[in-house]
Write an enzyme that holds these catalytic residues in place. Structure first.
Site, mmCIF file in Angstrom:
data_model
loop_
_atom_site.group_PDB
_atom_site.id
_atom_site.type_symbol
_atom_site.label_atom_id
_atom_site.label_comp_id
_atom_site.label_asym_id
_atom_site.label_seq_id
_atom_site.Cartn_x
_atom_site.Cartn_y
_atom_site.Cartn_z
ATOM 1 N N GLU A 71 -17.927 52.230 -5.006
ATOM 2 C CA GLU A 71 -17.355 52.335 -6.356
ATOM 3 C C GLU A 71 -15.833 52.399 -6.307
ATOM 4 O O GLU A 71 -15.151 51.798 -7.150
ATOM 5 C CB GLU A 71 -17.921 53.554 -7.086
ATOM 6 C CG GLU A 71 -19.371 53.404 -7.497
ATOM 7 C CD GLU A 71 -19.572 52.488 -8.695
ATOM 8 O OE1 GLU A 71 -18.591 52.081 -9.353
ATOM 9 O OE2 GLU A 71 -20.737 52.176 -8.986
ATOM 10 N N GLY A 112 -15.736 56.076 -9.645
ATOM 11 C CA GLY A 112 -17.080 56.520 -9.283
ATOM 12 C C GLY A 112 -18.119 55.768 -10.075
ATOM 13 O O GLY A 112 -17.801 54.914 -10.903
ATOM 14 N N GLU A 137 -7.340 50.082 -16.116
ATOM 15 C CA GLU A 137 -6.120 50.465 -15.406
ATOM 16 C C GLU A 137 -6.507 51.363 -14.244
ATOM 17 O O GLU A 137 -7.525 52.048 -14.295
ATOM 18 C CB GLU A 137 -5.157 51.242 -16.316
ATOM 19 C CG GLU A 137 -4.530 50.461 -17.438
ATOM 20 C CD GLU A 137 -3.583 51.323 -18.263
ATOM 21 O OE1 GLU A 137 -2.694 51.973 -17.663
ATOM 22 O OE2 GLU A 137 -3.742 51.359 -19.490
ATOM 23 N N GLU A 141 -13.706 49.603 -8.321
ATOM 24 C CA GLU A 141 -12.908 49.988 -9.485
ATOM 25 C C GLU A 141 -11.411 49.981 -9.243
ATOM 26 O O GLU A 141 -10.639 49.870 -10.197
ATOM 27 C CB GLU A 141 -13.338 51.375 -9.979
ATOM 28 C CG GLU A 141 -14.736 51.370 -10.550
ATOM 29 C CD GLU A 141 -15.161 52.697 -11.138
ATOM 30 O OE1 GLU A 141 -14.332 53.633 -11.218
ATOM 31 O OE2 GLU A 141 -16.335 52.802 -11.533
#
Length: 178
Positions: free
Chosen positions: A87, A71, A137, A91
């Site tokens: 997002e 997020g 990660e 990510e």
């Protein structure tokens, strides 16, 4: 949160003034209060009945090195659901479709004062998670072995999904450390 000292419109020094029942920064040149509002952000719970819930290990502050939901901040001219999916892709490298709105939560922030987080559920997704922007990660965790969650708002969204998708796990188990 840092205190605003100057008007963002005319650069005049601000004064504290009682306005609308609250002490606020006020510009005497513009004759207007300077409202301080929460900063909008999103969080996405990607739930997979076979593998669990997708988390990212943060590579930036706040809470660098801790696990959270994918997020981030909503950009100007961007809808919250669009920001959530952007997002998620940035990510984790995966794309998804929003299933439902999980709710709205807040977190206190030393930088922004208050962050208003809109949470979404994604159950239909494509791709294999890999760490991307702001993440070191990305991995799925079954509810029984989830690491501690960095933000209370994220934990609240996760709890709602665990209740729906993983009923054999109590809410308290989601917050237990490994």
């Amino acid at each position: 949160m840092k205190e605003k000292l100057y008007c963002p419109f005319c650069a005049q020094p601000l004064q504290k003034r009682l306005y609308e029942g609250r002490e606020r920064p006020f510009c005497t040149r513009c004759d207007a209060p300077i409202y301080e509002n929460p900063v909008p952000a999103t969080a996405v719970v990607v739930a997979d009945k076979d593998t669990g819930i997708l988390l990212v290990k943060r590579s930036v502050e706040p809470r660098k090195g801790e696990w959270a939901l994918p997020g981030g901040f909503v950009e100007l001219s961007e809808a919250p659901d669009q920001a959530a999916l952007r997002e998620l892709a940035e990510e984790t490298g995966i794309s998804g479709t929003i299933d439902t709105l999980l709710g709205v939560e807040t977190n206190n922030s030393a930088t922004y004062g208050t962050v208003l987080i809109v949470g979404y559920l994604v159950i239909d997704y494509a791709g294999v998670p890999c760490a991307g922007d702001d993440a070191e990660e990305a991995a799925f965790f079954p509810p029984g072995v989830m690491p501690p969650i960095a933000f209370n708002s994220h934990a609240a969204f996760i709890d709602r999904v665990i209740d729906r998708f993983f009923p054999s796990f109590s809410i308290s188990k989601a917050k237990q450390p490994l």
